[in-house]
Design an enzyme around this catalytic site. Sequence first.
Site, mmCIF file in Angstrom:
data_model
loop_
_atom_site.group_PDB
_atom_site.id
_atom_site.type_symbol
_atom_site.label_atom_id
_atom_site.label_comp_id
_atom_site.label_asym_id
_atom_site.label_seq_id
_atom_site.Cartn_x
_atom_site.Cartn_y
_atom_site.Cartn_z
ATOM 1 C CB CYS A 157 33.012 31.927 44.955
ATOM 2 S SG CYS A 157 32.447 33.055 43.672
ATOM 3 C CB ALA A 280 28.388 43.833 42.422
#
Length: 281
Positions: A157, A280
């Site tokens: 990321c 999530a």
Amino acid sequence: MSLADKIFIDMCKDILENGTSTEGEKVRPHWEDGTPAYTVKKFGVVNRYDLSKEFPLLTLRKTALKSATDEMLWIWQKKSNNIKDLHSHIWDEWADEDGSIGKAYGYQMGVKHQYKEGMMDQVDRVIYDLKHNPFSRRIMTNLYVHQDLHEMNLCPCAYSMTFNVTQEKGRGGLVLNAVLNQRSQDVLTANNWNVVQYAVLMHMLAQVCGMKAGELVHVIADAHIYDRHIPVIEELIGREPKEAPVFKLNPDIHDFYQFTRNDVMAENYLAGPQVEIPIAI
């Protein structure tokens, strides 16, 4: 109010008020009950933190400084891709039975490359250039290696750091600045965590290279708030921010590979209570 709090509040308000929703679209993340995890997102969020003025620890809720530092050192110093080398459990769900997350993060930092000066990995190359070629415009790292993506349990990321050295105005000293590039960020879960990690990294590199820490510019391509995080964010940014703490780094360490999580400290760090955050996956 700390600058980190102001930046976080303004960013969250902007995402909620002006962002776009992915609801109904095909998305990869989902909640534990199998429901798709939709987001409200903004493209191209840029935040600037002047580390010479303030350390960017959020006070709206506590960010665990030592744990964030530990994960950063796991990648940048240990150059590990195995969760057994990490004190926390934040990577457990991406690890295989041996504890490996594949050819991701620390693995890429440990790969040696051929340079004119010899074989070095990305971290050693950064330190070498900061010491010998501080005004180079090529001091950078990259974890997003396409040929290895299929062997990464999670694509990076925060994938790139670009370092840039300037002269301290009126004093002649050197100032270390950097741009952190991030392809995607879960704002509630990870924003301040990542900012703190790379702020610590900059302070450490500046100290071992005889510089002062300057600006950290954080560029997020996809800054998003998950649908089930919206009420949490609204409660969080409605809190009363506090003054920024004072960051302390062990001044006796002058070798990057000697730093530990215990060499960082935040004095007078007052923060609001933690919040429950659904994750999530």
